[in-house]
Design a protein around this motif. Sequence first.
Motif, PDB file in Angstrom:
ATOM      1  N   VAL A 139       0.836  -1.199   0.000  1.00  0.00           N
ATOM      2  CA  VAL A 139       0.000   0.000   0.000  1.00  0.00           C
ATOM      3  C   VAL A 139       0.873   1.252   0.000  1.00  0.00           C
ATOM      4  O   VAL A 139       1.875   1.327   0.736  1.00  0.00           O
ATOM      5  N   THR A 140       0.500   2.209  -0.825  1.00  0.00           N
ATOM      6  CA  THR A 140       1.169   3.506  -0.864  1.00  0.00           C
ATOM      7  C   THR A 140       0.132   4.593  -0.647  1.00  0.00           C
ATOM      8  O   THR A 140      -0.894   4.622  -1.342  1.00  0.00           O
ATOM      9  N   LEU A 141       0.364   5.458   0.324  1.00  0.00           N
ATOM     10  CA  LEU A 141      -0.495   6.614   0.554  1.00  0.00           C
ATOM     11  C   LEU A 141       0.123   7.803  -0.180  1.00  0.00           C
ATOM     12  O   LEU A 141       1.287   8.156   0.056  1.00  0.00           O
ATOM     13  N   VAL A 142      -0.648   8.410  -1.074  1.00  0.00           N
ATOM     14  CA  VAL A 142      -0.158   9.532  -1.880  1.00  0.00           C
ATOM     15  C   VAL A 142      -0.882  10.797  -1.434  1.00  0.00           C
ATOM     16  O   VAL A 142      -2.096  10.916  -1.593  1.00  0.00           O
ATOM     17  N   ILE A 143      -0.128  11.723  -0.847  1.00  0.00           N
ATOM     18  CA  ILE A 143      -0.718  12.916  -0.234  1.00  0.00           C
ATOM     19  C   ILE A 143      -0.114  14.176  -0.837  1.00  0.00           C
ATOM     20  O   ILE A 143       0.972  14.151  -1.415  1.00  0.00           O
ATOM     21  N   PRO A 144      -0.800  15.307  -0.713  1.00  0.00           N
ATOM     22  CA  PRO A 144      -0.309  16.543  -1.327  1.00  0.00           C
ATOM     23  C   PRO A 144       0.867  17.159  -0.570  1.00  0.00           C
ATOM     24  O   PRO A 144       0.909  17.137   0.658  1.00  0.00           O
ATOM     25  N   TRP A 145       1.799  17.696  -1.332  1.00  0.00           N
ATOM     26  CA  TRP A 145       2.887  18.484  -0.764  1.00  0.00           C
ATOM     27  C   TRP A 145       2.655  19.954  -1.118  1.00  0.00           C
ATOM     28  O   TRP A 145       2.446  20.305  -2.282  1.00  0.00           O
ATOM     29  N   LEU A 146       2.670  20.815  -0.110  1.00  0.00           N
ATOM     30  CA  LEU A 146       2.464  22.242  -0.306  1.00  0.00           C
ATOM     31  C   LEU A 146       3.756  23.003  -0.066  1.00  0.00           C
ATOM     32  O   LEU A 146       4.565  22.626   0.785  1.00  0.00           O
ATOM     33  N   SER A 201       2.765  -0.596   7.756  1.00  0.00           N
ATOM     34  CA  SER A 201       3.823  -0.953   6.806  1.00  0.00           C
ATOM     35  C   SER A 201       3.619  -0.328   5.435  1.00  0.00           C
ATOM     36  O   SER A 201       4.205  -0.791   4.454  1.00  0.00           O
ATOM     37  N   PHE A 202       2.798   0.695   5.326  1.00  0.00           N
ATOM     38  CA  PHE A 202       2.581   1.326   4.027  1.00  0.00           C
ATOM     39  C   PHE A 202       3.661   2.374   3.764  1.00  0.00           C
ATOM     40  O   PHE A 202       4.315   2.868   4.685  1.00  0.00           O
TER      41      PHE A 202
END
Length: 479
Positions: free
Chosen positions: A40-47, A85-86
């Motif tokens: 699993v990969t969590l893809v979140i915004p970078w500001l 473990s993501f």
Amino acid sequence: MSTRRHLAVFTTASLPWMTGTAINPLFRAAYLAKDGDREVTLVIPWLSLRDQELVYPNKIVFGSPLEHEAYVRRWIEERISFRPSFSIKFYPAKFSKELRSILPVGDITECIPDEVADVAVLEEPEHLNWYHHGRKWKNKFRRVIGVVHTNYIAYVKREKNGQAIACFMKYMNTWVTRIYCHKIIRLSGATQDLPRSVVCNVHGVNPKFLEVGKLKLKQLQNGEIAFTKGAYYIGKMVWSKGYRELLDLLSKYQSKLVGLEVDLYGSGEDSDEVRKSAELLSLAVKHMAMVCVDTETLQSSNSYKVFINPSTTDVVCTTTAEALAMGKIVICANHPSNEFFKQFPNCRTYDSGEEFVQLTLDALAEQPAPLTDMQSHDLSWEAATERFMEAAELNLPISAEPRIHQTSKASLPAFLRTRKLKQSLEDASVYLHQALSGLEVTRRAFGAVPKTLQPDEQLCNDLGLAPAKKKRLKLKLRT
């Protein structure tokens, strides 16, 4: 592609912004990876630093993605009983002051290498795709699942020219989810109907709230006083979050609710107006806690017995789920957003002001029903993950996944023609969306942040991306 699933969870917000689209996808990623059977990969915004200062509370900012990732990991590890473990990746993003939202910049599908592009989970698929200009999600990923969090239609209807904007937004949401997603999961029937969608609450509650519920149950069983306060409401202090409805109810039935004390917790753009309105109406709100609070700390440490939530703009209200998990009685509107909560004895729904009054008085005079083990499980992230896998049709081996199109050999030629026609129409629709989203003038006209077709130099430097090059509009779709 191996038989082991690779899930990439894309979302529209991140901690320390304490919003549902930051918290719930984080828990989802942790619990999807819990048993080790999935990557699993969590893809979140970078500001950029400038946008971080606008969005994140308490002057929290990060000098690098590594600092931000460490913060997110520390937060989730303090709330669950296992080591998640993501992996975490960031996509470039900008904050829109007008929309009060974080919007992607450039083609965020590039965050996941092609060789592991299996399942994409788009938390708020409409939001992620309003201005999407890049790889077609369904071409890159085997399966694209959208999870609809927000009732955007309800919010925009309250704005100036709201009906017209809502009509356009409804069409836009339908358009982008149809062309970019294989399946849509709507958390409740409060959201608009969308193509290939099912209604299922795939959210759980922070385990800490369930621990509080067990403690309260033990106190009640031992004859101890578990609740020492009456009623409260917690939520972002903007009129659209139910404050208007709550003040109207308390004002209209003030004579029948003599002695009722309702504590309001929250902060927001309308804080001053809410306080002044309550004062002018001389409402039975003896204490107004107009402060920016950590909802987790407040919810888990308070001794209130009754949670009042009149909001009808939520999809599935997190604070309602938390209150039920802690064994409190919840008074809420009979509304599609609360349908999941009706299975719990401590959830009381009303259709009229008179019912609200009676339910509130009854709740204050009695003790909550004990929360059973099964009910606690239904509120947990373990159960939410099970519901997600089933609703997304991901609980079968890849080779055994259901096919959307199935037919007999006798009807194969006609079916192939129909399927080819549908695919051609979808490709044309994608082409049109890509063409419009590739023009700066069109993007600006529909509310995009200026110059977000490609990451700027600062975002590229922060994320270690190759310098963005000016690209001409490509009319040929990438495959």
